[in-house]
Design a protein around this motif. Structure first.
Motif, mmCIF file in Angstrom:
data_model
loop_
_atom_site.group_PDB
_atom_site.id
_atom_site.type_symbol
_atom_site.label_atom_id
_atom_site.label_comp_id
_atom_site.label_asym_id
_atom_site.label_seq_id
_atom_site.Cartn_x
_atom_site.Cartn_y
_atom_site.Cartn_z
ATOM 1 N N SER A 135 0.811 -1.214 0.000
ATOM 2 C CA SER A 135 0.000 0.000 0.000
ATOM 3 C C SER A 135 0.848 1.269 0.000
ATOM 4 O O SER A 135 1.557 1.540 0.973
ATOM 5 C CB SER A 135 -0.920 0.015 1.228
ATOM 6 N N PRO A 136 0.774 2.087 -1.050
ATOM 7 C CA PRO A 136 1.507 3.359 -1.054
ATOM 8 C C PRO A 136 1.050 4.283 0.074
ATOM 9 O O PRO A 136 1.857 5.052 0.605
ATOM 10 C CB PRO A 136 1.161 3.960 -2.425
ATOM 11 N N VAL A 137 -0.216 4.186 0.462
ATOM 12 C CA VAL A 137 -0.741 5.049 1.531
ATOM 13 C C VAL A 137 -0.126 4.669 2.871
ATOM 14 O O VAL A 137 0.239 5.534 3.679
ATOM 15 C CB VAL A 137 -2.279 4.965 1.597
ATOM 16 N N MET A 138 0.002 3.377 3.118
ATOM 17 C CA MET A 138 0.663 2.922 4.340
ATOM 18 C C MET A 138 2.129 3.353 4.345
ATOM 19 O O MET A 138 2.660 3.783 5.376
ATOM 20 C CB MET A 138 0.552 1.403 4.473
ATOM 21 N N ILE A 139 2.786 3.236 3.206
ATOM 22 C CA ILE A 139 4.187 3.661 3.105
ATOM 23 C C ILE A 139 4.318 5.144 3.457
ATOM 24 O O ILE A 139 5.228 5.544 4.208
ATOM 25 C CB ILE A 139 4.732 3.408 1.677
ATOM 26 N N GLN A 140 3.423 5.962 2.955
ATOM 27 C CA GLN A 140 3.463 7.396 3.259
ATOM 28 C C GLN A 140 3.303 7.646 4.753
ATOM 29 O O GLN A 140 3.989 8.497 5.322
ATOM 30 C CB GLN A 140 2.372 8.124 2.480
ATOM 31 N N ALA A 141 2.394 6.907 5.391
ATOM 32 C CA ALA A 141 2.170 7.072 6.827
ATOM 33 C C ALA A 141 3.410 6.683 7.626
ATOM 34 O O ALA A 141 3.780 7.359 8.600
ATOM 35 C CB ALA A 141 0.973 6.236 7.267
ATOM 36 N N SER B 195 14.602 3.915 4.575
ATOM 37 C CA SER B 195 14.282 3.695 3.161
ATOM 38 C C SER B 195 12.979 2.901 3.045
ATOM 39 O O SER B 195 12.809 1.885 3.730
ATOM 40 C CB SER B 195 15.403 2.910 2.471
ATOM 41 N N PHE B 196 12.074 3.374 2.195
ATOM 42 C CA PHE B 196 10.789 2.707 1.983
ATOM 43 C C PHE B 196 10.579 2.452 0.503
ATOM 44 O O PHE B 196 11.100 3.181 -0.352
ATOM 45 C CB PHE B 196 9.632 3.564 2.510
ATOM 46 N N ALA B 197 9.777 1.426 0.210
ATOM 47 C CA ALA B 197 9.443 1.121 -1.179
ATOM 48 C C ALA B 197 8.114 0.368 -1.228
ATOM 49 O O ALA B 197 7.808 -0.429 -0.331
ATOM 50 C CB ALA B 197 10.527 0.280 -1.835
ATOM 51 N N VAL B 198 7.332 0.631 -2.258
ATOM 52 C CA VAL B 198 6.109 -0.135 -2.503
ATOM 53 C C VAL B 198 6.517 -1.438 -3.181
ATOM 54 O O VAL B 198 7.171 -1.419 -4.226
ATOM 55 C CB VAL B 198 5.135 0.658 -3.393
ATOM 56 N N MET B 199 6.152 -2.567 -2.586
ATOM 57 C CA MET B 199 6.578 -3.863 -3.125
ATOM 58 C C MET B 199 5.653 -4.966 -2.660
ATOM 59 O O MET B 199 5.147 -4.939 -1.532
ATOM 60 C CB MET B 199 8.019 -4.180 -2.679
ATOM 61 N N ASP B 200 5.424 -5.924 -3.520
ATOM 62 C CA ASP B 200 4.673 -7.130 -3.186
ATOM 63 C C ASP B 200 5.655 -8.131 -2.570
ATOM 64 O O ASP B 200 6.593 -8.575 -3.240
ATOM 65 C CB ASP B 200 4.029 -7.705 -4.448
ATOM 66 N N ALA B 201 5.428 -8.481 -1.311
ATOM 67 C CA ALA B 201 6.345 -9.401 -0.626
ATOM 68 C C ALA B 201 6.407 -10.761 -1.304
ATOM 69 O O ALA B 201 7.406 -11.487 -1.168
ATOM 70 C CB ALA B 201 5.917 -9.565 0.825
ATOM 71 N N GLU B 202 5.373 -11.135 -2.044
ATOM 72 C CA GLU B 202 5.368 -12.435 -2.708
ATOM 73 C C GLU B 202 6.163 -12.426 -4.010
ATOM 74 O O GLU B 202 6.430 -13.482 -4.584
ATOM 75 C CB GLU B 202 3.938 -12.872 -2.969
ATOM 76 N N ALA B 203 6.525 -11.236 -4.465
ATOM 77 C CA ALA B 203 7.362 -11.110 -5.661
ATOM 78 C C ALA B 203 8.421 -10.061 -5.380
ATOM 79 O O ALA B 203 8.424 -8.975 -5.956
ATOM 80 C CB ALA B 203 6.505 -10.710 -6.862
ATOM 81 N N PRO B 204 9.335 -10.354 -4.440
ATOM 82 C CA PRO B 204 10.302 -9.348 -3.986
ATOM 83 C C PRO B 204 11.227 -8.871 -5.103
ATOM 84 O O PRO B 204 11.936 -9.669 -5.710
ATOM 85 C CB PRO B 204 11.083 -10.071 -2.882
ATOM 86 N N ASP B 205 11.179 -7.581 -5.364
ATOM 87 C CA ASP B 205 11.991 -6.977 -6.412
ATOM 88 C C ASP B 205 13.111 -6.175 -5.753
ATOM 89 O O ASP B 205 13.145 -4.945 -5.788
ATOM 90 C CB ASP B 205 11.118 -6.079 -7.288
ATOM 91 N N VAL B 206 14.023 -6.893 -5.120
ATOM 92 C CA VAL B 206 15.119 -6.265 -4.373
ATOM 93 C C VAL B 206 16.398 -7.055 -4.587
ATOM 94 O O VAL B 206 16.363 -8.227 -4.971
ATOM 95 C CB VAL B 206 14.806 -6.196 -2.859
ATOM 96 N N SER B 207 17.492 -6.391 -4.313
ATOM 97 C CA SER B 207 18.790 -7.051 -4.407
ATOM 98 C C SER B 207 19.292 -7.395 -3.010
ATOM 99 O O SER B 207 19.465 -6.515 -2.173
ATOM 100 C CB SER B 207 19.804 -6.138 -5.107
ATOM 101 N N GLY B 208 19.496 -8.674 -2.745
ATOM 102 C CA GLY B 208 20.069 -9.086 -1.480
ATOM 103 C C GLY B 208 21.585 -9.050 -1.576
ATOM 104 O O GLY B 208 22.134 -8.388 -2.456
ATOM 105 N N PRO B 209 22.243 -9.746 -0.705
ATOM 106 C CA PRO B 209 21.607 -10.509 0.376
ATOM 107 C C PRO B 209 21.304 -9.634 1.587
ATOM 108 O O PRO B 209 21.898 -8.565 1.751
ATOM 109 C CB PRO B 209 22.665 -11.570 0.697
ATOM 110 N N PHE B 210 20.376 -10.126 2.418
ATOM 111 C CA PHE B 210 19.999 -9.419 3.641
ATOM 112 C C PHE B 210 20.404 -10.250 4.853
ATOM 113 O O PHE B 210 20.274 -11.474 4.855
ATOM 114 C CB PHE B 210 18.487 -9.173 3.671
ATOM 115 N N ASP B 211 20.868 -9.566 5.875
ATOM 116 C CA ASP B 211 21.206 -10.248 7.136
ATOM 117 C C ASP B 211 19.941 -10.633 7.896
ATOM 118 O O ASP B 211 19.936 -11.608 8.645
ATOM 119 C CB ASP B 211 22.058 -9.336 8.017
ATOM 120 N N LEU B 212 18.888 -9.848 7.702
ATOM 121 C CA LEU B 212 17.624 -10.097 8.385
ATOM 122 C C LEU B 212 16.477 -9.730 7.460
ATOM 123 O O LEU B 212 16.469 -8.642 6.873
ATOM 124 C CB LEU B 212 17.533 -9.268 9.673
#
Length: 244
Positions: A75-81, A90-107
């Protein structure tokens, strides 16, 4: 409208009221951060389904200096809040089921968002692929005991409730071999069942399970009467902890 769009629209509409009703959500976020434990080195963190930032704020306070959080939500509205309270994150609008990010992440962390996933086992597998060596996936979601009182009241009246089919702790653990899962139920008291329904609307969490036929006003009144006043309602919070 697709189910995912319906869910997103409901949460967007609730951005201004969400935290006023987020009592179980606060308990879940606190449990997740408590499970995180003490940390000494900065982490690269991906948060999924950040909403208004309940968990984001807690992670920001708990993580070592130098850590970086990317908080995401459909939700872009939730991100704004959330961003209004945490302009340095850092915030981004993204579907967690189709993560469009570059890892790796520690957590990778998520609190009470995974219950809305269409494909929870597949998503868990994809997320582990974004973890760094020795990275960790921590999430809370809803379990089979959620709203058991609501479901029982329906059953006693011969009605079908709209509560989605949430997993047992063992079922969730089996979706991700090596994960530890524990149930941390929270039972909240509401003035009556009508007040409970209003709280779900304030959260944006009123979307029923797929295919559910809405009850008539008369049937809803019967359920509210059967549950009485005050009305207890259990949120069965499952905490999943996976280390790569």
């Amino acid at each position: 409208m697709s189910r995912k769009k319906t869910i997103t629209s409901a949460f967007s509409a609730a951005a201004a009221t969400y935290e006023s009703a987020a009592h179980a959500q606060i308990s879940a976020a606190d449990a997740l951060v408590d499970r995180l434990g003490r940390l000494s080195s900065p982490l690269k963190v991906l948060e999924l389904g950040c909403g208004t930032g309940l968990l984001t704020r807690r992670l920001d306070a708990a993580l070592p200096a130098g850590s970086h959080i990317l908080a995401t939500d459909l939700s872009p509205v939730m991100i704004q809040a959330a961003q209004a309270r945490l302009p340095h994150i850092s915030f981004a609008v993204m579907d967690a089921e189709a993560p469009d990010v570059s890892g790796p992440f520690d957590l990778i962390a998520s609190s009470l968002a995974a219950q809305w996933f269409t494909d929870l086992p597949g998503t868990l597998g994809r997320l582990t692929g974004l973890l760094a060596p020795e990275g960790r996936l921590l999430l809370t979601t809803l379990g089979a005991g959620t709203f058991i009182q609501w479901k029982q009241a329906h059953g006693e009246l011969g009605l079908d409730s709209g509560v989605p089919e949430y997993p047992e702790a063992a079922t969730l653990a089996a979706m991700l071999p090596g994960a530890q899962v524990e149930s941390r139920p929270v039972t909240l008291s509401y003035k009556d069942a009508r007040n409970f329904l209003l709280s779900l609307e304030a959260l944006g969490a009123q979307t029923p399970k797929p295919g559910h036929r809405p009850l008539s006003p008369g049937q809803v009144r019967r359920i509210i009467a059967a549950l009485g006043s005050p009305c207890a309602m259990t949120w069965d919070i499952l905490l999943l902890d996976y280390r790569r």
